[in-house]
Design a protein around this motif. Structure first.
Motif, PDB file in Angstrom:
ATOM      1  N   LEU B  21       0.836  -1.206   0.000  1.00 30.24           N
ATOM      2  CA  LEU B  21       0.000   0.000   0.000  1.00 30.24           C
ATOM      3  C   LEU B  21       0.868   1.252   0.000  1.00 30.24           C
ATOM      4  CD1 LEU B  21      -2.880   0.910  -0.049  1.00 30.24           C
ATOM      5  CD2 LEU B  21      -2.957   0.824   2.453  1.00 30.24           C
ATOM      6  N   THR B  22       1.954   1.189   0.762  1.00 33.50           N
ATOM      7  CA  THR B  22       2.886   2.324   0.774  1.00 33.50           C
ATOM      8  C   THR B  22       3.362   2.641  -0.639  1.00 33.50           C
ATOM      9  OG1 THR B  22       3.678   1.929   3.021  1.00 33.50           O
ATOM     10  CG2 THR B  22       5.196   3.040   1.526  1.00 33.50           C
ATOM     11  N   ILE B  23       3.749   1.594  -1.349  1.00 29.69           N
ATOM     12  CA  ILE B  23       4.278   1.788  -2.706  1.00 29.69           C
ATOM     13  C   ILE B  23       3.185   2.281  -3.648  1.00 29.69           C
ATOM     14  CG2 ILE B  23       5.197   0.545  -4.708  1.00 29.69           C
ATOM     15  CD1 ILE B  23       6.880  -1.096  -2.727  1.00 29.69           C
ATOM     16  N   LEU B  24       2.010   1.692  -3.508  1.00 25.82           N
ATOM     17  CA  LEU B  24       0.892   2.131  -4.349  1.00 25.82           C
ATOM     18  C   LEU B  24       0.618   3.620  -4.162  1.00 25.82           C
ATOM     19  CD1 LEU B  24      -1.728   0.999  -6.061  1.00 25.82           C
ATOM     20  CD2 LEU B  24      -2.878   1.605  -3.918  1.00 25.82           C
ATOM     21  N   ILE B  25       0.523   4.045  -2.903  1.00 29.39           N
ATOM     22  CA  ILE B  25       0.239   5.457  -2.628  1.00 29.39           C
ATOM     23  C   ILE B  25       1.387   6.338  -3.139  1.00 29.39           C
ATOM     24  CG2 ILE B  25      -0.073   7.156  -0.786  1.00 29.39           C
ATOM     25  CD1 ILE B  25      -1.415   4.945   0.853  1.00 29.39           C
ATOM     26  N   ALA B  26       2.608   5.879  -2.928  1.00 31.64           N
ATOM     27  CA  ALA B  26       3.768   6.670  -3.350  1.00 31.64           C
ATOM     28  C   ALA B  26       3.792   6.830  -4.865  1.00 31.64           C
ATOM     29  CB  ALA B  26       5.055   6.023  -2.865  1.00 31.64           C
ATOM     30  N   ILE B  27       3.537   5.737  -5.585  1.00 34.43           N
ATOM     31  CA  ILE B  27       3.571   5.808  -7.054  1.00 34.43           C
ATOM     32  C   ILE B  27       2.480   6.737  -7.569  1.00 34.43           C
ATOM     33  CG2 ILE B  27       3.138   4.485  -9.170  1.00 34.43           C
ATOM     34  CD1 ILE B  27       4.659   2.161  -7.917  1.00 34.43           C
ATOM     35  N   ALA B  28       1.265   6.565  -7.031  1.00 32.08           N
ATOM     36  CA  ALA B  28       0.160   7.439  -7.453  1.00 32.08           C
ATOM     37  C   ALA B  28       0.501   8.897  -7.143  1.00 32.08           C
ATOM     38  CB  ALA B  28      -1.137   7.024  -6.763  1.00 32.08           C
ATOM     39  N   GLY B  29       1.043   9.109  -5.942  1.00 28.06           N
ATOM     40  CA  GLY B  29       1.387  10.475  -5.538  1.00 28.06           C
ATOM     41  C   GLY B  29       2.474  11.064  -6.419  1.00 28.06           C
ATOM     42  N   LEU B  30       3.438  10.225  -6.782  1.00 23.07           N
ATOM     43  CA  LEU B  30       4.551  10.722  -7.596  1.00 23.07           C
ATOM     44  C   LEU B  30       4.113  11.030  -9.019  1.00 23.07           C
ATOM     45  CD1 LEU B  30       7.515   8.557  -6.363  1.00 23.07           C
ATOM     46  CD2 LEU B  30       7.379  11.057  -6.397  1.00 23.07           C
ATOM     47  N   ILE B  31       3.344  10.120  -9.606  1.00 22.15           N
ATOM     48  CA  ILE B  31       2.895  10.361 -10.986  1.00 22.15           C
ATOM     49  C   ILE B  31       2.007  11.598 -11.021  1.00 22.15           C
ATOM     50  CG2 ILE B  31       1.491   9.460 -12.880  1.00 22.15           C
ATOM     51  CD1 ILE B  31       2.505   6.648 -12.114  1.00 22.15           C
ATOM     52  N   GLY B  32       1.001  11.611 -10.139  1.00 15.28           N
ATOM     53  CA  GLY B  32       0.104  12.769 -10.097  1.00 15.28           C
ATOM     54  C   GLY B  32       0.855  14.039  -9.745  1.00 15.28           C
ATOM     55  N   GLY B  33       1.738  13.930  -8.761  1.00 11.21           N
ATOM     56  CA  GLY B  33       2.480  15.105  -8.308  1.00 11.21           C
ATOM     57  C   GLY B  33       3.391  15.653  -9.389  1.00 11.21           C
ATOM     58  N   THR B  34       3.952  14.756 -10.200  1.00  9.42           N
ATOM     59  CA  THR B  34       4.824  15.217 -11.275  1.00  9.42           C
ATOM     60  C   THR B  34       4.018  15.966 -12.336  1.00  9.42           C
ATOM     61  OG1 THR B  34       6.311  13.363 -10.876  1.00  9.42           O
ATOM     62  CG2 THR B  34       6.528  14.491 -12.988  1.00  9.42           C
ATOM     63  N   ILE B  35       2.854  15.411 -12.684  1.00 10.23           N
ATOM     64  CA  ILE B  35       2.005  16.094 -13.670  1.00 10.23           C
ATOM     65  C   ILE B  35       1.591  17.466 -13.138  1.00 10.23           C
ATOM     66  CG2 ILE B  35      -0.238  16.025 -14.845  1.00 10.23           C
ATOM     67  CD1 ILE B  35       0.104  12.897 -14.832  1.00 10.23           C
ATOM     68  N   VAL B  36       1.078  17.481 -11.909  1.00  7.17           N
ATOM     69  CA  VAL B  36       0.660  18.750 -11.303  1.00  7.17           C
ATOM     70  C   VAL B  36       1.852  19.720 -11.219  1.00  7.17           C
ATOM     71  CG1 VAL B  36      -0.141  19.828  -9.151  1.00  7.17           C
ATOM     72  CG2 VAL B  36      -1.254  17.761 -10.002  1.00  7.17           C
ATOM     73  N   GLY B  37       2.993  19.186 -10.808  1.00  3.52           N
ATOM     74  CA  GLY B  37       4.178  20.030 -10.624  1.00  3.52           C
ATOM     75  C   GLY B  37       4.661  20.643 -11.924  1.00  3.52           C
ATOM     76  N   VAL B  38       4.689  19.840 -12.977  1.00  4.20           N
ATOM     77  CA  VAL B  38       5.162  20.354 -14.273  1.00  4.20           C
ATOM     78  C   VAL B  38       4.204  21.425 -14.786  1.00  4.20           C
ATOM     79  CG1 VAL B  38       5.509  19.748 -16.703  1.00  4.20           C
ATOM     80  CG2 VAL B  38       6.486  18.303 -14.908  1.00  4.20           C
ATOM     81  N   ASN B 152      15.567  13.324  -4.848  1.00  2.32           N
ATOM     82  CA  ASN B 152      15.284  13.604  -3.436  1.00  2.32           C
ATOM     83  C   ASN B 152      13.787  13.630  -3.180  1.00  2.32           C
ATOM     84  OD1 ASN B 152      18.004  13.869  -3.015  1.00  2.32           O
ATOM     85  ND2 ASN B 152      17.994  16.103  -3.154  1.00  2.32           N
ATOM     86  N   GLN B 153      13.051  14.183  -4.139  1.00  2.00           N
ATOM     87  CA  GLN B 153      11.606  14.293  -3.976  1.00  2.00           C
ATOM     88  C   GLN B 153      10.954  12.911  -3.950  1.00  2.00           C
ATOM     89  OE1 GLN B 153       9.914  16.687  -3.044  1.00  2.00           O
ATOM     90  NE2 GLN B 153       7.829  15.968  -3.421  1.00  2.00           N
ATOM     91  N   VAL B 154      11.424  12.035  -4.799  1.00  2.00           N
ATOM     92  CA  VAL B 154      10.888  10.671  -4.832  1.00  2.00           C
ATOM     93  C   VAL B 154      11.082  10.011  -3.468  1.00  2.00           C
ATOM     94  CG1 VAL B 154      11.256   8.361  -5.794  1.00  2.00           C
ATOM     95  CG2 VAL B 154      11.211  10.334  -7.319  1.00  2.00           C
ATOM     96  N   VAL B 155      12.258  10.140  -2.924  1.00  2.00           N
ATOM     97  CA  VAL B 155      12.549   9.559  -1.609  1.00  2.00           C
ATOM     98  C   VAL B 155      11.673  10.201  -0.532  1.00  2.00           C
ATOM     99  CG1 VAL B 155      14.315   9.339   0.167  1.00  2.00           C
ATOM    100  CG2 VAL B 155      14.892   8.888  -2.233  1.00  2.00           C
ATOM    101  N   ALA B 156      11.516  11.515  -0.614  1.00  2.00           N
ATOM    102  CA  ALA B 156      10.694  12.216   0.376  1.00  2.00           C
ATOM    103  C   ALA B 156       9.249  11.731   0.326  1.00  2.00           C
ATOM    104  CB  ALA B 156      10.755  13.721   0.133  1.00  2.00           C
ATOM    105  N   VAL B 157       8.746  11.509  -0.881  1.00  2.00           N
ATOM    106  CA  VAL B 157       7.361  11.065  -1.025  1.00  2.00           C
ATOM    107  C   VAL B 157       7.173   9.684  -0.409  1.00  2.00           C
ATOM    108  CG1 VAL B 157       5.707  10.205  -2.742  1.00  2.00           C
ATOM    109  CG2 VAL B 157       6.663  12.494  -2.982  1.00  2.00           C
ATOM    110  N   VAL B 158       8.110   8.790  -0.647  1.00  2.00           N
ATOM    111  CA  VAL B 158       7.999   7.449  -0.077  1.00  2.00           C
ATOM    112  C   VAL B 158       7.962   7.548   1.447  1.00  2.00           C
ATOM    113  CG1 VAL B 158       9.122   5.216   0.197  1.00  2.00           C
ATOM    114  CG2 VAL B 158       9.104   6.325  -2.043  1.00  2.00           C
ATOM    115  N   LYS B 159       8.824   8.361   1.997  1.00  2.00           N
ATOM    116  CA  LYS B 159       8.839   8.494   3.462  1.00  2.00           C
ATOM    117  C   LYS B 159       7.583   9.171   3.995  1.00  2.00           C
ATOM    118  CE  LYS B 159      13.620   9.550   3.634  1.00  2.00           C
ATOM    119  NZ  LYS B 159      14.702  10.200   4.377  1.00  2.00           N
ATOM    120  N   ASP B 160       7.095  10.160   3.220  1.00  2.00           N
ATOM    121  CA  ASP B 160       5.913  10.898   3.674  1.00  2.00           C
ATOM    122  C   ASP B 160       4.676  10.017   3.784  1.00  2.00           C
ATOM    123  OD1 ASP B 160       7.208  13.239   4.056  1.00  2.00           O
ATOM    124  OD2 ASP B 160       6.553  14.205   2.205  1.00  2.00           O
TER     125      ASP B 160
END
Ligand SMILES: Nc1ncnc2c1ncn2[C@@H]1O[C@H](COP(=O)(O)OP(=O)(O)OP(=O)(O)O)[C@@H](O)[C@H]1O
Ligand SMILES: [Mg+2]
Lengths: 242, 218
Positions: B21-38, B152-160
């Motif tokens: 679940l951690t990985i699932l949430i992290a991946i979703a957060g990273l993909i979505g966050g990257t789109i939003v961020g860009v 660094n952001q990827v690592v931070a998201v996993v920890k968050d």
């Protein structure tokens, strides 16, 4: 109709007038060399031609398209007026041939195969056939500038604009670039060249413009102007660049 | 009390479920966050003020509040305001997208800014539209410049993701807490949880370094 036509063209940066109302026509096939002291507006004049700067007043037409037109017109002008920069500005993430293929593919909509053919021929022409798979960082300044010239030519422009193409180069690398430019001139390319290479102006230029504080002070045959400087100011300037 | 390995092996299946679940949430957060961020970065850099001002406010708001408060807001306040129901996992993913999007926007903005103006002008001078210049000239270079910070952001998201235990998301940290409250094997459980994070993040950091090295220019 001139290839490039300045009509009361004026450029200001804020309150500072960099180009005073200018009327000037550059004909097809001409090689106009622009010289002048630093800050006199040479780059600005070139950049107005391909609309990297927006003019403040008057009009400026390239092949009868106004720089004041819609963005489609601006893009048409840029397709017709290739630009070579002092700092080369090659794409560092692309090899020499990829740099040259870029314009045909992205600006002209050519296929990769077509672009490769065009690019290979142009690199051959500027003497870099053997270096086409090198990245810009693996090329000397003179080689980079020749790639940049090939890149601009690949878009098939009618006019080539050069902004001090050899200023960033060591003296011993300048000739190879000037030679390519000379070849282009003899092939009939319309060229506007900002440079301090007086031998180039004399040998290749069909016209010399002396710019001072945003005014075209002299405009005439390079050999005539250089052998008999018509003003004190111009004489001074020539002494300073030697 | 001695270190009891069986406590770890017994807990492992459940912990790995949490990791999933951690990985699932992290991946979703990273993909979505990257789109939003860009998109936010493009708005910040090249948009008119109607676009740039809200983008600026968004980034300031996220960076100026703790992520725990953000997830509380999304999970408890947002459903009331919008009259919707939200699972804790959805709330976690939304929070992570919005949160990571703001930090990513800052990273991407810096990367876009670092691309020399001359390259943009070279692209424009060839007759490309600004969009094409952005896509074909600026983006490939900005991408490389953004990579280290994005790592660094990827690592931070996993920890968050571990923060989402506060709303009851059954991710790795939450599972550890639950198991521990049953068997009181704090040393074993938290050692195991920490090691699992460490392994995952080390693998991530390693792959990111490989990508960085592969895309480095000569
Ligand atoms: N973007 C800008 N904003 C404000 N002022 C500018 C800008 N670009 C150029 N100028 C000013 O316009 C004047 C002419 O600049 P320009 O670059 O055209 O000179 P130049 O003749 O090319 O000089 P050089 O030989 O140093 O390249 C200078 O005073 C310069 O400071
Ligand atoms: Mg200049």
């Amino acid at each position: 109709m001139s290839m490039i036509e300045f009509r009361q063209t004026t450029k200001r940066f804020g309150a500072h007038t960099v180009l005073h109302p200018l009327d000037l026509g550059i004909e097809s096939g001409e090689v106009a060399v622009i010289i002048g002291p630093s800050g006199s507006g040479k780059s600005t004049m070139l950049r107005c031609i391909n609309v990297l700067e927006t003019i403040s007043d008057g009009d400026l037409r390239v092949d009868d398209i106004s720089v004041l037109g819609a963005s489609r017109d601006v893009r048409r002008i840029r397709l017709e007026a290739g630009m070579v920069f002092q700092q080369f500005n090659l794409f560092p993430n692309l090899t020499a041939i990829q740099n040259v293929m870029f314009g045909p593919i992205r600006a002209r909509g050519r296929s990769k195969a077509e672009a490769r053919e065009i690019a290979a021929a142009l690199l051959q022409k500027v003497g870099l056939a053997e270096r086409m798979n090198h990245y810009p960082s693996q090329l000397s300044g003179g080689q980079q500038q020749r790639v940049a010239i090939a890149r601009a030519l690949a878009v098939e422009p009618k006019v080539m604009l050069f902004d001090e193409p050899t200023s960033a180069l060591d003296p011993e690398l300048r000739q190879e670039v000037l030679k390519v430019m000379q070849t282009l001139a003899t092939e009939g390319m319309t060229m506007v060249v900002v440079t301090h290479e007086m031998s180039f102006a004399k040998k290749v230029g069909s016209r010399l413009l002396f710019l001072d504080a945003g005014h075209v002070v002299h405009d005439g045959n390079p050999v005539d102007l250089l052998s008999a400087p018509p003003s004190e100011r111009f004489r001074d300037f020539l002494q300073h660049i030697d | 009390m001695s270190f009891d390995w069986t406590a770890i092996t017994a807990a492992l299946p459940e912990l790995l479920e949490g990791l999933e679940l951690t990985i699932l949430i992290a991946i979703a957060g990273l993909i979505g966050g990257t789109i939003v961020g860009v998109l936010t970065a493009i708005g910040l850099n090249y948009g008119n003020w109607l676009v740039a001002a809200p983008a600026q406010a968004y980034v300031a708001f996220i960076r100026g509040t703790p992520i725990v408060v953000q997830v509380m807001f999304v999970y408890f306040a947002l459903p009331i305001m919008l009259g919707i129901r939200l699972s804790s996992t959805s709330a976690a993913i939304i929070t992570l997208i919005v949160n990571s999007g703001a930090y990513t926007a800052e990273i991407v903005r810096g990367a876009l800014d670092s691309v020399p103006v001359g390259l943009r002008e070279a692209g424009l001078a060839m007759g490309l539209s600004f969009r094409k210049v952005l896509a074909y000239v600026i983006a490939p270079i900005a991408f490389r410049r953004a990579l280290p910070a994005m790592g660094n952001q990827v690592v931070a998201v996993v920890k968050d993701t571990s923060i989402f235990l506060v709303i009851g998301v059954g991710e790795l940290t939450r599972r550890g807490q639950e198991i521990m409250s049953e068997n009181f094997r704090a040393v074993e459980i938290w050692t195991a949880v920490a090691l699992i994070y460490l392994v995952v993040i080390s693998l991530l950091a390693f792959s990111l370094r490989v990508i960085e090295r592969r895309s480095r220019l000569p």
